[in-house]
Design an enzyme around this catalytic site. Structure first.
Site, PDB file in Angstrom:
ATOM      1  N   SER A 140      -4.708   8.190  -3.177  1.00 52.98           N
ATOM      2  CA  SER A 140      -4.680   9.637  -3.323  1.00 52.98           C
ATOM      3  C   SER A 140      -5.905  10.093  -4.113  1.00 52.98           C
ATOM      4  O   SER A 140      -7.016   9.706  -3.810  1.00 52.98           O
ATOM      5  CB  SER A 140      -3.371  10.073  -3.987  1.00 52.98           C
ATOM      6  OG  SER A 140      -3.183  11.468  -3.901  1.00 52.98           O
ATOM      7  N   ASP A 167      -1.277  10.628   2.522  1.00 57.08           N
ATOM      8  CA  ASP A 167      -1.365  10.119   1.154  1.00 57.08           C
ATOM      9  C   ASP A 167      -0.815   8.699   1.018  1.00 57.08           C
ATOM     10  O   ASP A 167       0.339   8.428   1.359  1.00 57.08           O
ATOM     11  CB  ASP A 167      -0.597  11.065   0.228  1.00 57.08           C
ATOM     12  CG  ASP A 167      -0.973  10.867  -1.223  1.00 57.08           C
ATOM     13  OD1 ASP A 167      -0.846   9.731  -1.724  1.00 57.08           O
ATOM     14  OD2 ASP A 167      -1.406  11.839  -1.867  1.00 57.08           O
TER      15      ASP A 167
END
Length: 434
Positions: free
Chosen positions: A52, A215
């Site tokens: 991320s 993500d």
């Protein structure tokens, strides 16, 4: 300052957290500047692993690895110049496409390269592409400024974690058979970083090699496993999430069902659930077992154990030392106070109005959502200082960590030199074949 301190293969593992990622930059700044000064050595990380926003930071550090302290300052400059108006804007097209998918996309309709978010990603895309010179990652790998970089994403269709790996020697290390994770060799670029940071609901997923990815923190918020598989003997984990246990019975009444922003905050907290404490506890147990076995059975215990358990060479159990630096303060509270302060008064536009609305509420989950979205240079500056302060509070522990890593390097270099002088039987056969 003297030359680089010889270390064991030391990895820096950076977790997810969207706008909270400035905290990670503050921790790293303290290490490469103040900690290095006290140890009187340049400190470097051989392996960088990120998920991320941690992937964005890891890519930046890899691209600037040859610049030393100047490299981390360039990363800090990016964080402190963030502007909410550029990065937090509703994505009308993304919202429309999400609605279209719910109702059914017409046959033959164009399939976008990115899909499924309520925040316009164009500002983040421009920032990533202009701020991180990805071509320099390959240059720094070849020059030996780092050994490997990994970026984790989630494959949308299967839900599996994909670890994109770029190594100095190329190829992939032995990875083993993990049904939840797959490794891919990659020349890491902007799309990998953007895919890793594409938080579901907020940002659109990204297409990589024809498949949608989002993500990596959904299943691997703290990429500890890739660091081990990339040969790390020592791992420093930086996590911008404050650990606080809230009791079920906190005295709050539940007369009214929470609103959508509250639920979105809860959803993001659940998706980016922090499992690092469990992982580190398991690692500590394995280390103790291996150390005890070595004391009882001798230095060949670990190799004999892995052989007996059927692990191929390069895969199996081995000691790995880990140190965790985590946010000591509630970043959601810091975000709320910042948005309510005069310092945020200059921010206008729909993004500013959304963040003020979140700050007006007292919900912890909405405060967390606010901190994920608060891409503001002033807020980033506060998190950088928090990261520096938290690293400073762990100064002695971090000194011991890097000193031990240096000793490990000397042992590794000695073993490598000994192996070259006295090759094993398989190595001799390989040399004869050449």
């Amino acid at each position: 300052m003297p030359g680089p301190m010889r270390q064991g293969r030391t990895a820096l593992v950076l977790a997810g957290g969207a706008a909270r990622g400035a905290y990670e930059a503050g921790v790293v700044q303290y290490i490469v500047e103040e900690l290095a000064r006290d140890l009187d050595h340049v400190l470097r990380f051989d392996v960088l692993c990120g998920t991320s926003v941690g992937a964005l930071n890891a890519c930046g550090l890899a691209a600037f690895a040859d610049l030393g302290q100047a490299g981390i300052r360039r990363l800090l400059e990016v964080w402190t110049k963030l502007e909410v108006a550029e990065l937090v804007r509703p994505d009308a097209r993304g919202i429309l496409e999400m609605g279209t998918r719910l109702l059914g996309r017409p046959a033959g309709a164009r399939v976008p390269a990115r899909e499924g978010g309520v925040i316009d990603p164009s500002g983040l895309e421009r920032l990533v592409e202009s701020s991180i010179p990805f071509a320099r990652i390959e240059e720094n790998l070849r020059a030996g400024y780092l050994d490997a970089l990994s970026v984790s994403t989630t494959h949308v269709t299967t839900g599996r974690t994909v670890v994109h790996v770029q190594r100095r020697e190329g190829g992939l290390p032995p990875w083993g058979n993990d049904p939840t994770t797959v490794a891919r060799e990659a020349k890491i670029g902007p799309q990998h970083a953007l895919a890793s940071s594409a938080i579901p609901i907020l940002f659109r997923a990204v297409k990589l090699d024809g498949d949608y990815h989002c993500d990596g923190g959904l299943r691997q918020n703290v990429p500890l496993s890739p660091a081990r598989r990339l040969g790390a003997t020592h791992v420093l984990v930086v996590n911008p999430r404050h650990l606080e246990v809230t009791p079920l019975d906190d005295g709050a009444a539940e007369d009214v069902f929470p609103g959508p922003l509250f639920l979105l905050g809860k959803t993001l907290n659940a998706l980016l659930l922090d499992r690092i404490d469990t992982d580190l506890a398991r690692l500590s147990t394995i280390n103790r077992i291996l150390e005890a076995g070595t004391r009882v059975a001798g230095p060949s215990f670990v190799d004999d154990l892995n052989r007996e358990m059927g692990f191929p060479e390069g895969i199996g159990l081995r000691p790995m030392q880990a140190t965790l630096v985590r946010a000591s303060d509630d970043i959601g509270r810091i975000a709320t106070e910042y948005v309510r302060s005069p310092a945020f008064g200059r921010v206008s536009g729909m993004g500013g109005r959304l963040l003020r609305r979140l700050a007006e509420r007292d919900s912890r989950s909405e405060a967390d959502l606010l901190s994920y979205l608060l891409f503001d240079g002033g807020f980033a500056g506060q998190l950088i200082e928090l990261g520096r302060a938290d690293a400073r509070a762990r100064h002695e522990e971090l000194c011991a960590f890097f000193t031990e890593a240096a000793k490990s390097a000397e042992e590794r270099e000695f073993d490598e030199a000994l192996t070259k002088r006295f090759p094993s039987q398989p190595q001799m056969e390989a040399l004869d074949a050449e």
